[in-house]
Motif scaffolding. Structure first.
Motif, PDB file in Angstrom:
ATOM      1  N   ALA A  41      -5.276  -5.433 -12.431  1.00  0.00           N
ATOM      2  CA  ALA A  41      -4.440  -4.726 -13.409  1.00  0.00           C
ATOM      3  C   ALA A  41      -3.006  -4.583 -12.904  1.00  0.00           C
ATOM      4  N   LEU A  42      -2.838  -4.365 -11.613  1.00  0.00           N
ATOM      5  CA  LEU A  42      -1.495  -4.232 -11.046  1.00  0.00           C
ATOM      6  C   LEU A  42      -0.747  -5.553 -11.076  1.00  0.00           C
ATOM      7  N   LEU A  43      -1.402  -6.631 -10.731  1.00  0.00           N
ATOM      8  CA  LEU A  43      -0.725  -7.908 -10.539  1.00  0.00           C
ATOM      9  C   LEU A  43      -0.523  -8.701 -11.824  1.00  0.00           C
ATOM     10  N   LYS A  93       8.841   1.636 -14.146  1.00  0.00           N
ATOM     11  CA  LYS A  93       8.921   1.803 -12.691  1.00  0.00           C
ATOM     12  C   LYS A  93       7.920   2.858 -12.221  1.00  0.00           C
ATOM     13  N   ALA A  94       7.886   3.982 -12.947  1.00  0.00           N
ATOM     14  CA  ALA A  94       6.959   5.056 -12.572  1.00  0.00           C
ATOM     15  C   ALA A  94       5.509   4.583 -12.688  1.00  0.00           C
ATOM     16  N   ALA A  95       5.191   3.883 -13.775  1.00  0.00           N
ATOM     17  CA  ALA A  95       3.831   3.371 -13.954  1.00  0.00           C
ATOM     18  C   ALA A  95       3.478   2.380 -12.852  1.00  0.00           C
ATOM     19  N   ALA A  96       4.431   1.523 -12.482  1.00  0.00           N
ATOM     20  CA  ALA A  96       4.186   0.554 -11.403  1.00  0.00           C
ATOM     21  C   ALA A  96       3.920   1.266 -10.082  1.00  0.00           C
ATOM     22  N   VAL A  97       4.660   2.332  -9.821  1.00  0.00           N
ATOM     23  CA  VAL A  97       4.455   3.091  -8.588  1.00  0.00           C
ATOM     24  C   VAL A  97       3.073   3.744  -8.589  1.00  0.00           C
ATOM     25  N   PHE A  98       2.694   4.366  -9.700  1.00  0.00           N
ATOM     26  CA  PHE A  98       1.398   5.042  -9.756  1.00  0.00           C
ATOM     27  C   PHE A  98       0.236   4.056  -9.629  1.00  0.00           C
ATOM     28  N   VAL A  99       0.305   2.947 -10.347  1.00  0.00           N
ATOM     29  CA  VAL A  99      -0.776   1.963 -10.274  1.00  0.00           C
ATOM     30  C   VAL A  99      -0.775   1.288  -8.900  1.00  0.00           C
ATOM     31  N   LEU A 101       0.164   2.739  -6.068  1.00  0.00           N
ATOM     32  CA  LEU A 101      -0.453   3.716  -5.159  1.00  0.00           C
ATOM     33  C   LEU A 101      -1.966   3.755  -5.345  1.00  0.00           C
ATOM     34  N   ALA A 102      -2.416   3.631  -6.596  1.00  0.00           N
ATOM     35  CA  ALA A 102      -3.862   3.597  -6.850  1.00  0.00           C
ATOM     36  C   ALA A 102      -4.490   2.397  -6.146  1.00  0.00           C
ATOM     37  N   ALA A 103      -3.810   1.259  -6.179  1.00  0.00           N
ATOM     38  CA  ALA A 103      -4.327   0.069  -5.495  1.00  0.00           C
ATOM     39  C   ALA A 103      -4.378   0.290  -3.985  1.00  0.00           C
ATOM     40  N   VAL A 104      -3.345   0.919  -3.434  1.00  0.00           N
ATOM     41  CA  VAL A 104      -3.330   1.205  -1.992  1.00  0.00           C
ATOM     42  C   VAL A 104      -4.472   2.144  -1.623  1.00  0.00           C
ATOM     43  N   PHE A 105      -4.679   3.192  -2.422  1.00  0.00           N
ATOM     44  CA  PHE A 105      -5.770   4.122  -2.145  1.00  0.00           C
ATOM     45  C   PHE A 105      -7.133   3.441  -2.283  1.00  0.00           C
ATOM     46  N   CYS A 106      -7.253   2.485  -3.208  1.00  0.00           N
ATOM     47  CA  CYS A 106      -8.517   1.731  -3.327  1.00  0.00           C
ATOM     48  C   CYS A 106      -8.785   0.935  -2.061  1.00  0.00           C
ATOM     49  N   LEU A 107      -7.756   0.299  -1.536  1.00  0.00           N
ATOM     50  CA  LEU A 107      -7.927  -0.489  -0.318  1.00  0.00           C
ATOM     51  C   LEU A 107      -8.249   0.410   0.875  1.00  0.00           C
ATOM     52  N   ILE A 108      -7.598   1.557   0.942  1.00  0.00           N
ATOM     53  CA  ILE A 108      -7.914   2.520   1.999  1.00  0.00           C
ATOM     54  C   ILE A 108      -9.357   2.997   1.861  1.00  0.00           C
ATOM     55  N   ASN A 109      -9.771   3.214   0.610  1.00  0.00           N
ATOM     56  CA  ASN A 109     -11.139   3.677   0.364  1.00  0.00           C
ATOM     57  C   ASN A 109     -12.164   2.650   0.828  1.00  0.00           C
ATOM     58  N   THR A 137      -6.779   9.571 -11.030  1.00  0.00           N
ATOM     59  CA  THR A 137      -5.632  10.356 -11.491  1.00  0.00           C
ATOM     60  C   THR A 137      -4.360   9.516 -11.502  1.00  0.00           C
ATOM     61  N   LEU A 138      -4.126   8.731 -10.455  1.00  0.00           N
ATOM     62  CA  LEU A 138      -2.946   7.870 -10.404  1.00  0.00           C
ATOM     63  C   LEU A 138      -2.968   6.820 -11.511  1.00  0.00           C
ATOM     64  N   LEU A 139      -4.120   6.220 -11.747  1.00  0.00           N
ATOM     65  CA  LEU A 139      -4.239   5.246 -12.830  1.00  0.00           C
ATOM     66  C   LEU A 139      -3.996   5.896 -14.188  1.00  0.00           C
ATOM     67  N   PHE A 140      -4.535   7.084 -14.369  1.00  0.00           N
ATOM     68  CA  PHE A 140      -4.320   7.807 -15.621  1.00  0.00           C
ATOM     69  C   PHE A 140      -2.832   8.058 -15.847  1.00  0.00           C
ATOM     70  N   LEU A 141      -2.140   8.517 -14.813  1.00  0.00           N
ATOM     71  CA  LEU A 141      -0.705   8.760 -14.946  1.00  0.00           C
ATOM     72  C   LEU A 141       0.055   7.475 -15.275  1.00  0.00           C
ATOM     73  N   GLY A 142      -0.304   6.384 -14.598  1.00  0.00           N
ATOM     74  CA  GLY A 142       0.351   5.109 -14.867  1.00  0.00           C
ATOM     75  C   GLY A 142       0.141   4.641 -16.295  1.00  0.00           C
ATOM     76  N   CYS A 143      -1.080   4.767 -16.791  1.00  0.00           N
ATOM     77  CA  CYS A 143      -1.386   4.316 -18.150  1.00  0.00           C
ATOM     78  C   CYS A 143      -0.763   5.212 -19.218  1.00  0.00           C
ATOM     79  N   VAL A 144      -0.597   6.481 -18.926  1.00  0.00           N
ATOM     80  CA  VAL A 144       0.013   7.387 -19.896  1.00  0.00           C
ATOM     81  C   VAL A 144       1.539   7.241 -19.902  1.00  0.00           C
ATOM     82  N   ILE A 145       2.138   6.992 -18.752  1.00  0.00           N
ATOM     83  CA  ILE A 145       3.596   6.872 -18.654  1.00  0.00           C
ATOM     84  C   ILE A 145       4.087   5.519 -19.168  1.00  0.00           C
ATOM     85  N   TYR A 146       3.327   4.462 -18.977  1.00  0.00           N
ATOM     86  CA  TYR A 146       3.749   3.101 -19.332  1.00  0.00           C
ATOM     87  C   TYR A 146       4.266   2.971 -20.769  1.00  0.00           C
ATOM     88  N   PRO A 147       3.585   3.512 -21.788  1.00  0.00           N
ATOM     89  CA  PRO A 147       4.078   3.357 -23.165  1.00  0.00           C
ATOM     90  C   PRO A 147       5.412   4.054 -23.443  1.00  0.00           C
TER      91      PRO A 147
END
Length: 195
Positions: A41-43, A93-99, A101-109, A137-147
């Motif tokens: 989804a990020l890429l 930009k904000a949505a890209a940052v949130f998504v 960060l979500a990807a980074v947290f997934c990799l850390i997880n 939560t980060l994905l939710f913020l990204g998807c809500v801010i994007y539009p």
């Protein structure tokens, strides 16, 4: 009677341990699948795009958009994950940052799955579940801010002059945006199962 009771208890306990390990393995596999979904989804720049009724031809992602200027030629794409200044709008930009960060947290997880070998299982589930809640939560913020960035000139050129925040006129939501929404639910379900 007591011998029969302890025999049943041992059988139930053995089944419980075997089943809990199998469920834990499935949970780990779905955690890895969540990371793959979030990375895709990020890429992918296919968050929104043209339809047959659109005045222009192109598609938009979090940080990259592609437009077809002359029929028969290739799409001209602008932006990249390494060029933050070329992102269309502040909400993008904000949505890209949130998504991101979500990807980074997934990799850390995924790396934190190794905790199951070193700490108590309940502690590892709590840590990984907390990370998955943060991812959701980060994905939710990204998807809500994007539009909120759909009022940009490039989007209006492709989708129509009436395109505005949270309205894309003649364009449609594409598969990467839907994949991000599915990942939100996936992250929260995995977090709930972990807790």
């Amino acid at each position: 009677m007591e011998m029969h009771y302890s025999e049943n208890t041992r059988v139930y306990y053995t089944n419980y341990v075997r089943n809990s390990r199998a469920i834990g393995v499935m949970w780990g596999i779905f955690t890895i699948c969540l990371a793959v979904i979030v990375l895709v989804a990020l890429l992918q720049p296919q968050w929104i795009g043209d339809t047959e009724d659109s005045p222009g031809t192109g598609y938009f992602g979090l940080y990259k958009y592609c437009e077809l200027f002359d029929a028969g030629l290739d799409y001209q794409c602008i932006g990249g994950i390494d060029s933050f200044d070329e992102i269309l709008s502040t909400p993008f930009k904000a949505a890209a940052v949130f998504v991101g960060l979500a990807a980074v947290f997934c990799l850390i997880n995924i790396c934190l799955l190794l905790l199951f070998f070193f700490v108590k299982t309940s502690t590892a589930y709590m840590i990984c579940g907390s990370m998955q809640f943060i991812v959701g939560t980060l994905l939710f913020l990204g998807c809500v801010i994007y539009p909120a960035g759909w009022n940009e000139g490039a989007i209006q050129r492709i989708c129509g002059d009436d395109a505005d925040k949270f309205y894309i006129d003649e364009c449609n939501i594409r598969w990467a945006f839907i994949l991000a929404i599915v990942a939100i639910f996936d992250a929260f379900v995995l977090a709930i199962l972990a807790f």
